[in-house]
Motif scaffolding. Structure first.
Motif, PDB file in Angstrom:
ATOM      1  N   ALA A   1      -1.204 -30.346   4.308  1.00  0.00           N
ATOM      2  CA  ALA A   1       0.126 -30.860   3.998  1.00  0.00           C
ATOM      3  C   ALA A   1       0.026 -32.123   3.159  1.00  0.00           C
ATOM      4  N   SER A   2       1.163 -32.522   2.602  1.00  0.00           N
ATOM      5  CA  SER A   2       1.256 -33.781   1.860  1.00  0.00           C
ATOM      6  C   SER A   2       1.864 -34.851   2.754  1.00  0.00           C
TER       7      SER A   2
ATOM      8  N   PRO B   1       8.390 -23.279   0.364  1.00  0.00           N
ATOM      9  CA  PRO B   1       8.016 -22.263   1.349  1.00  0.00           C
ATOM     10  C   PRO B   1       6.574 -21.806   1.181  1.00  0.00           C
ATOM     11  N   GLN B   2       5.948 -21.471   2.294  1.00  0.00           N
ATOM     12  CA  GLN B   2       4.611 -20.887   2.314  1.00  0.00           C
ATOM     13  C   GLN B   2       4.560 -19.839   3.428  1.00  0.00           C
TER      14      GLN B   2
ATOM     15  N   TRP C   1       5.347 -33.238   3.837  1.00  0.00           N
ATOM     16  CA  TRP C   1       5.889 -32.249   2.892  1.00  0.00           C
ATOM     17  C   TRP C   1       4.857 -31.158   2.629  1.00  0.00           C
ATOM     18  N   GLY C   2       5.324 -29.950   2.347  1.00  0.00           N
ATOM     19  CA  GLY C   2       4.498 -28.903   1.767  1.00  0.00           C
ATOM     20  C   GLY C   2       3.375 -28.379   2.622  1.00  0.00           C
ATOM     21  N   ALA C   3       3.682 -27.510   3.598  1.00  0.00           N
ATOM     22  CA  ALA C   3       2.662 -27.000   4.524  1.00  0.00           C
ATOM     23  C   ALA C   3       2.063 -25.701   4.037  1.00  0.00           C
ATOM     24  N   SER C   4       0.752 -25.560   4.189  1.00  0.00           N
ATOM     25  CA  SER C   4       0.060 -24.289   3.986  1.00  0.00           C
ATOM     26  C   SER C   4      -0.934 -24.140   5.136  1.00  0.00           C
TER      27      SER C   4
ATOM     28  N   PHE D   1       7.921 -24.348   5.743  1.00  0.00           N
ATOM     29  CA  PHE D   1       8.610 -25.008   4.640  1.00  0.00           C
ATOM     30  C   PHE D   1       8.884 -26.460   5.004  1.00  0.00           C
ATOM     31  N   ALA D   2       9.074 -27.238   3.970  1.00  0.00           N
ATOM     32  CA  ALA D   2       9.401 -28.651   4.166  1.00  0.00           C
ATOM     33  C   ALA D   2      10.897 -28.789   4.404  1.00  0.00           C
TER      34      ALA D   2
END
Length: 678
Positions: free
Chosen positions: A82-83, A335-336, A66-69, A349-350
């Motif tokens: 990421a998570s 989103p990133q 989850w949650g990419a940057s 985005f996840a």
């Protein structure tokens, strides 16, 4: 534009262009009429989306991701933070109790990314972030990498596959209320990372953010100051967004506003960036105002006061991949944006999908075009300037086949029941329909696009519809499908082809008795059924079965909700990416506005617009004067004609079109501009 000047609350503002109405000389004997608000848009951030790579992004078989940057490191490679948490645990609520931040790497922004290491592992209940780290965002200031994240702790054993927790457990609630925003720093993208022993942003008792703060979105300004957008929560399911500011990344971070602001409706997971002289934002539509919890876009001149377009949805759950297939995702969240050299290049985005009955989550990526690479789908329409509407339907069967053509609203005007109206098919002989004559007459009159009435307010489809037997192919003696035949002839003669469709008014659907002629008198459920059972399927038929359709003109939006308008536009443009849609969808959604012949905007209005006029009751000279003056105001002009019961253009109309064509040729430069013959 209605913006509050007080800094204690920032409200969303849709970009609204209110048409100031003038009374041009060509409209004699008419009173000035204000047609309402025109909010047409023809440029949107979603037009920058490229097809997604099929094998891009970041997956791990044994973990929820989850949650990419993403950031480009000094090594020239792309590093994703990421998570993750074990798939052996249920997705919810274990993102809150077991998540940890990891780093993956790829040679390209698209990926696929390969796992490298755990960056911020659990470190014990004595720390504020001792049990969980989540939703990372990576930035760089000078020679320092900044990793913003959400962390929490709780006074319970960490869940395991043998001893999971539940969404209503005390453990879960305890973890929630301790969520805070933290910062870790490093001189290298590979670490080592130095965590702060205290969060950089904490809750404020007695305020709208007294329960938790999370999901940081830092925007580093050119002077090195940081705007830190974040989510605050007063109690579960009551959250909003606000912003804090720091002169240096070390802090302190001071709230700019005492109250939250909304960037649209029900926003969550914001990501902000600066590009092309403006501030931009993507966020999730948590309250499902615009969409089924998809990602939408807003923009701002100063990063404080935000605007959304009538249709702000950017990343929907229907995503186009490089293999040409649309695939529906179960979620599009967190989103990133990757910004390189001042340009947004990729959105991450996840997402979630089900494969062989098993749910997977992963971080996917969509490349972005630059703004200059975005195609202006309205370019041909603006150059065309003049079009023709061809109105024909079951109502014409009540005429005598020459010039005595009843109006398309005959069913309502004369209060005819559905059954009685349907019996007109018994006397209808529409066998004289000749597309070649229609297109040639339009082309000779200087008209560069034709719009044909696929469905009027009587609900009768003028095409072969599998959705409803209430259509010309099933009930009338006609040798061709009118839409198919006219579309083919338009392409043959080089004329753009469009269709009109009555949206919010359909006197056939669920109407079996006299009276109650408007859907506004029906329940929301009735209208929802109508949209799902008739409108959506017929629009799909029209945009799937008849080749390229250049223009789709809706009218009578009636009770159509903003979400229904948006879904219709998104569906239509998935089927036909170059399609132009007018704002007859309702709620300002669409590419351009249509005004009636009683009003026209001043030349100071930049929105794309079109004036419609009727051929009946006017001399050719008056029609050409309307065309010329409309073009002078920067608009298009679409002349409406009706076919007789047999499907022919009445002789009086043909004669008038012929005269119009001669005069249009004389005023060619005034109407089309210089180089119009090219």
């Amino acid at each position: 534009m209605n913006m509050m000047t007080s800094a204690d609350r920032i409200i969303p503002c849709r970009l609204i262009l209110v048409l100031v109405i003038a009374l041009p000389a060509f409209i004699s004997g008419q009173e000035t009429e204000v047609p309402g608000v025109c909010t047409a848009e023809h440029e949107h951030f979603r037009d920058r989306l490229e097809p997604a790579p099929v094998d891009g992004g970041f997956r791990m078989e044994d973990y929820w991701i989850w949650g990419a940057s993403v950031i480009k490191g000094d090594d020239g490679r792309y590093h994703m933070f990421a998570s993750r948490w074990p798939r052996a645990l249920p997705f919810t609520p274990h993102w809150l109790t077991n998540s940890e931040i990891v780093r993956a790497v790829s040679d390209t922004p698209e990926g696929p990314y390969e796992f490298q290491e755990v960056v911020l592992p659990p470190r014990g209940t004595e720390y504020w972030d001792g049990k969980m780290t989540h939703n990372p965002v990576i930035r760089k200031v000078d020679d320092t990498y900044l990793l913003f994240y959400t962390g929490t702790t709780y006074d319970y054993p960490m869940p395991t596959p043998d001893n999971p927790t539940t969404s209503d457990s005390d453990l879960k609630l305890d973890a929630h209320k301790h969520e805070r925003i933290g910062l870790a720093t490093a001189k290298s993208v590979t670490g080592p990372w130095k965590r702060r022993d205290e969060p950089i942003l904490d809750v404020r008792p007695g305020t709208w953010e007294r329960y938790l703060v999370s999901n940081a979105s830092p925007l580093v300004k050119p002077d090195g100051t940081i705007l830190l957008y974040y989510k605050g929560v007063a109690k579960l399911r009551h959250h909003a967004i606000s912003v804090a500011k720091a002169e240096h990344f070390e802090g302190p971070y001071q709230r700019i506003f005492e109250k939250p602001f909304d960037v649209g409706v029900g926003a969550e997971d914001p990501t902000m960036w600066y590009e092309n002289g403006k501030y931009h934002a993507l966020m999730m539509d948590t309250q499902r105002e615009y969409s089924p919890k998809e990602i939408y876009y807003a923009s701002s001149e100063d990063g404080m006061y935000w605007e959304t377009a009538p249709n702000p949805v950017t990343v929907s759950k229907h995503i186009l991949f490089e293999d040409g297939e649309y695939r529906r995702r179960r979620s599009t969240e967190r989103p990133q944006i990757l910004v390189e050299n001042g340009k947004a290049t990729h959105v991450f985005f996840a997402t979630a999908e089900v494969v062989d009955g098993r749910r997977h989550t992963w971080n996917m990526v969509i490349p972005l075009k630059t703004q200059s690479e975005v195609k202006d789908r309205l370019a041909w329409w603006r150059k065309s300037r003049v079009g023709l509407s061809v109105i024909w339907g079951l109502y014409s069967a009540a005429g005598d086949g020459s010039t005595d053509i009843p109006g398309e609203d005959m069913m309502k005007r004369e209060q005819i029941s559905v059954d009685e109206y349907f019996r007109l098919t018994e006397q209808w002989d529409p066998g004289n329909f000749n597309p070649e004559t229609i297109v040639s007459a339009a082309k000779n009159a200087g008209m560069r696009y034709i719009v044909f009435s696929a469905k009027l307010r009587d609900g009768f489809a003028m095409f072969n519809s599998e959705t409803s037997s209430y259509n010309v192919a099933r009930t009338a003696e006609i040798p061709v499908d009118p839409v198919a035949a006219l579309a083919e002839e338009c392409r043959k003669q080089g004329v753009k082809f469009g269709l009109s469709y009555s949206l919010g008014t359909d006197w056939h659907y669920t109407r079996s008795n006299m009276g109650a002629w408007e859907f506004a008198d029906s329940s929301n459920a009735d209208y929802e059924n109508y949209i799902e059972e008739k409108v959506n399927p017929q629009i799909r038929e029209l945009l799937t079965n008849y080749g390229q359709i250049d223009l789709l003109v809706f009218d009578s939006p009636g009770p159509t909700t903003i979400r229904q308008s948006i879904e219709l536009e998104m569906t239509a443009k998935r089927l036909q990416p170059d399609l132009i849609v007018n704002t007859g969808l309702g709620n300002g959604v669409g590419d351009y506005c249509v005004l009636n012949q009683k009003a026209a905007p001043t030349d100071s209005i930049p929105a794309a617009w079109e004036l419609t006029g009727f051929v009946s009751g006017k001399q050719a000279k008056a029609i050409v004067q309307e065309i010329t003056e409309t073009a002078g105001y920067g608009g298009n002009y679409r002349l409406q004609i009706s076919l007789d019961s047999g499907g022919s253009v009445p002789e009086v109309t043909l004669s008038k079109l012929n005269s119009v064509g001669k005069m249009v040729l004389e005023h060619e430069e005034a109407i089309y501009g210089r180089g119009s013959r090219e």
